[in-house]
Design a protein around this motif. Structure first.
Motif, short mmCIF file in Angstrom:
data_model
loop_
_atom_site.label_atom_id
_atom_site.label_comp_id
_atom_site.label_asym_id
_atom_site.label_seq_id
_atom_site.Cartn_x
_atom_site.Cartn_y
_atom_site.Cartn_z
N LYS A 1 1.81 2.71 -7.64
CA LYS A 1 0.82 3.78 -7.61
C LYS A 1 1.38 5.05 -8.24
O LYS A 1 0.64 5.79 -8.90
CB LYS A 1 0.37 4.03 -6.17
N GLN B 1 -5.47 1.23 -0.29
CA GLN B 1 -4.18 0.57 -0.09
C GLN B 1 -3.52 1.00 1.21
O GLN B 1 -2.83 0.20 1.87
CB GLN B 1 -3.25 0.85 -1.27
N SER C 1 -8.28 4.51 -4.56
CA SER C 1 -7.43 3.33 -4.51
C SER C 1 -6.29 3.53 -3.52
O SER C 1 -5.94 2.62 -2.76
CB SER C 1 -6.87 3.04 -5.91
N THR D 1 -10.48 -4.13 -5.39
CA THR D 1 -9.34 -3.49 -6.06
C THR D 1 -9.15 -4.04 -7.47
O THR D 1 -8.98 -3.28 -8.44
CB THR D 1 -8.06 -3.69 -5.25
N ALA E 1 -12.63 1.22 -1.44
CA ALA E 1 -12.75 0.38 -2.63
C ALA E 1 -14.18 0.43 -3.19
O ALA E 1 -14.39 0.48 -4.41
CB ALA E 1 -12.36 -1.05 -2.30
N MET F 1 -9.90 -1.54 -10.76
CA MET F 1 -8.73 -1.25 -11.57
C MET F 1 -8.87 -1.84 -12.97
O MET F 1 -8.43 -1.23 -13.96
CB MET F 1 -7.47 -1.79 -10.89
#
Length: 688
Positions: free
Chosen positions: A375, A348, A344, A464, A328, A468
């Motif tokens: 995703k 995850q 990412s 995150t 991250a 994003m």
């Protein structure tokens, strides 16, 4: 209730693998002669066939709640001992229970959507390349389905290597580009390290239990638990004198090394960002939704064994937590749209390993399923953006795409909200169930590891939401920053329809982690029968994981504040990203970059981990290879071998002067030799 012959009901399971395998064979052998339309039809029909059978199997075990489905083709091979008796027998069989049912539905469902999308994305390829691409995609799907349907570790390894091969072929699909070819080789080599660990783990489990069959391993693990745990001593074999717990810890850490390689965890994550060199549908299918989750599936599939080795579970938890935060942080300053999504994905996957590491296996698998939808949607959305901007990937050169690519914008927005963990989309229910389970867990090998994972995971969740939001704002909002962004265009329906399907999946995927009984049976209940139910927490007096960890369940026995805190962190990260890149603080990032150029460049350079690997691993091996080549091979080995040959040639050359076929010279030599012999004889005879 009448008994059910699950072997007969499962006799069609082989079709799940055969459909895409046939598609790969037809398109690979005859695709360039069939034409684009037929290639597309065959590839998509193969995936739809696999999806149809997978849906039937999933409905059987998850909704109707029948026993698992089994299909066995008999013994595959066996290893004989010194007296000719079989020491290890491996059968070729497939099994669908709730765990594998979720996986085959994800692989075939998301895979089918991505195949449809690929028909539009790869339209610029020539006929040969187009057929080759779909043959590789179908072959990958067959290998991945083999991996998750296998009823033994050995057959799982066959699928494991198959997806590794297909990953290499698809990452380096444009092999004439040296950079893309290098990325494929890098992925292949790094994964070989993990695969070596996988094999060591399999061999170790064979030495401990004498089998690789999942059902047999489950029975043996239960018998160990019933007899007082894994503290007993192994009486014979390679691990004679070891306790079962210590031997299992070693074996499972080796298996986890394989999982870390395939699922891009520290320190073997370095191949995944470079894997973005392949076509974008490859990134969505292999490196976001399916192959990279194989490591998580492997740990969950062997939950009964991991529950007997707390040290191994603590290692899985810590590695997952560190990876989630580390990736991250790297994503903060990346400017390539696919690289941001790549890091990412790594982050995850770290969350998923936290889930299976603290014992809430169902939450890790639920996040695997929800992540596959949002995703894949994000990666295909990135591909749509690249398609509309002439393959541009730098988000600093985008902006204002909201009005030029409205369908891509809305689907990307839904998936972004889902991955940040905002209520009520799917990411919140699965990710926060993992964090709640980490906070409630207590591992006897390291009691604090769950709380450490909760803190690191919460920080990763905050990160995150931030990166994003940054990605979304710089790509779609504001004004176009380049002519390419100014003239960007929306993709064709063959690409946007799959985006909407995956966006809807990002919403309804919440059912995978749904904490309530309505409108469907909870996945947590079904998975717990296979995983968390593998060990009796009260009997062992060890809390490896709390059952009541889903958001809808915590309001009774467990505090709800961790879930509200996680939600608040997601909102905070989103707000911070919005202020810094779309709000009043939009000048701050540039000022920070100018004020701290070293820190900024260090982050842009991905903490220079690749350079560190190059210094500590690549260059020493290159030097060693050069020494082995130039000194050992050329000078020593070739010197000895070639020296013997050269000596033989030299000797033969000298002798050849006397063997030239001239009869007169032969006669003269014979006369001279006779005279010499005669003279010597007379000389010896004339002595006193």
């Amino acid at each position: 209730m009448p008994s059910i012959d699950t072997s007969a009901a499962g006799s069609y399971l082989w079709a799940i693998i055969v459909f895409p395998l046939l598609g790969a064979a037809v398109n690979g052998l005859a695709g360039r002669r069939l034409g684009r339309g037929n290639v597309t039809l065959i590839a998509i029909a193969a995936m739809m066939g696999a999806l149809l059978v997978s849906t039937v199997a999933y409905s059987w075990v998850a909704w109707v709640q029948h026993p698992p489905l089994d299909y066995s083709a008999g013994n595959w091979f066996q290893v004989l001992g010194s007296e000719g008796r079989a020491m290890v027998a491996v059968r070729w069989g497939l099994r669908v229970d709730t765990l594998s049912a979720v996986m085959i539905l994800v692989v075939s469902g998301v895979g089918t959507v991505i195949h449809v999308y690929s028909a539009g994305y790869m339209s610029h390829e020539d006929d040969a390349g187009y057929a080759r691409f779909f043959a590789y995609l179908n072959l990958f799907a067959a290998a991945m389905l083999t991996l998750v349907l296998a009823d033994s570790l050995v057959l799982t390894f066959v699928g494991w290597e198959g997806v590794g091969l297909c990953s290499y072929l698809l990452i380096g699909f444009w092999y004439t580009d040296p950079q893309k070819a290098f990325a494929g080789r890098k992925a292949f080599v790094v994964n070989r390290i993990g695969d070596f660990g996988f094999l060591l783990g399999v061999f170790s489990l064979v030495a401990i239990f004498g089998t690789t069959d999942y059902a047999s391993l489950q029975v043996l693990a239960r018998s160990l638990q019933a007899s007082g745990g894994a503290a007993g001593v192994i009486q014979a074999g390679l691990f004679s004198g070891w306790t079962y717990e210590h031997a299992l810890t070693l074996a499972l850490l080796c298996l986890f090394l394989g999982a870390a390689g395939k699922s891009a965890q520290l320190p073997l994550y370095v191949w995944l960002p470079d894997a973005m060199a392949g076509p974008t549908p490859v990134s969505a299918l292999i490196h976001a939704a399916t192959m990279v989750t194989a490591g998580v599936y492997l740990v969950a599939r062997n939950a009964y064994l991991f529950s007997l080795a707390p040290a191994a579970m603590a290692t899985v938890t810590l590695v997952g937590a560190l990876t989630a935060l580390f990736a991250a942080l790297i994503a903060f300053a990346q400017n390539d749209i696919k690289k941001v999504l790549a890091y990412s994905t790594i982050s995850q996957l770290g969350f998923m390993f936290i889930g299976v590491g603290v014992g809430v296996f169902w939450a890790g698998m639920a996040h695997l399923a929800t992540h596959a939808f949002f995703k894949a949607c994000l990666f295909l959305g990135a591909g749509s953006v690249m398609h509309g901007m002439g393959d541009e990937t730098d988000i600093r050169k985008m902006g204002g795409l909201r009005h030029r690519m409205p369908q891509t914008f809305w689907t990307f927005a839904i998936a972004t909200v889902a991955i940040t963990g905002a209520l009520p989309l799917s990411g919140f229910w699965s990710k926060d169930a993992i964090l709640g389970g980490a906070l409630e867990s207590l591992n006897p090998a390291w009691p604090a590891v769950g709380r450490i994972a909760y803190v690191l995971g919460s920080l990763a969740a905050l990160g995150t939401a931030f990166y994003m939001t940054r990605l979304f704002v710089l790509t779609f909002l504001g004004k176009p920053r380049t002519p390419a962004a100014e003239h960007a265009h929306e993709s064709s329906p063959v690409m946007t329809v799959p985006l909407w399907i995956l966006a809807v999946g990002s919403i309804v995927g919440v059912l995978m982690a749904w904490p309530f009984e309505w409108p469907s049976p909870r996945l947590s209940d079904a998975l717990e029968q296979l995983t968390a139910g593998a060990f009796n927490l009260a009997a062992r007096q060890v809390q490896l994981g709390a059952r009541l960890v889903a958001p809808g369940q915590v309001f009774g026995e467990h505090p709800a504040w961790p879930y509200f805190l996680a939600w608040g962190l997601a909102l905070l990260g989103t707000l911070l990203g919005w202020l810094l890149y779309a709000g009043r603080l939009r000048e701050v990032p540039a000022r920070l970059a100018r004020a701290l150029p070293g820190v900024y460049q260090f982050t842009v350079d991905k903490f220079r981990v690749d350079e560190l690997y190059d210094l500590l691993v690549v260059r020493p091996f290159q030097w060693l290879s050069m020494v082995l080549w130039k000194v050992v091979d050329v000078s020593v080995i070739d010197g000895l071998v070639n020296g013997v040959g050269q000596a033989s040639r030299w000797t033969a050359g000298r002798i050849r002067a006397f063997q030239n076929g001239d009869l007169q010279r032969y006669a003269a030599l014979m006369a001279v030799a006779a005279a010499i012999i005669l003279g010597v004889a007379l000389g010896m005879g004339g002595r006193p």
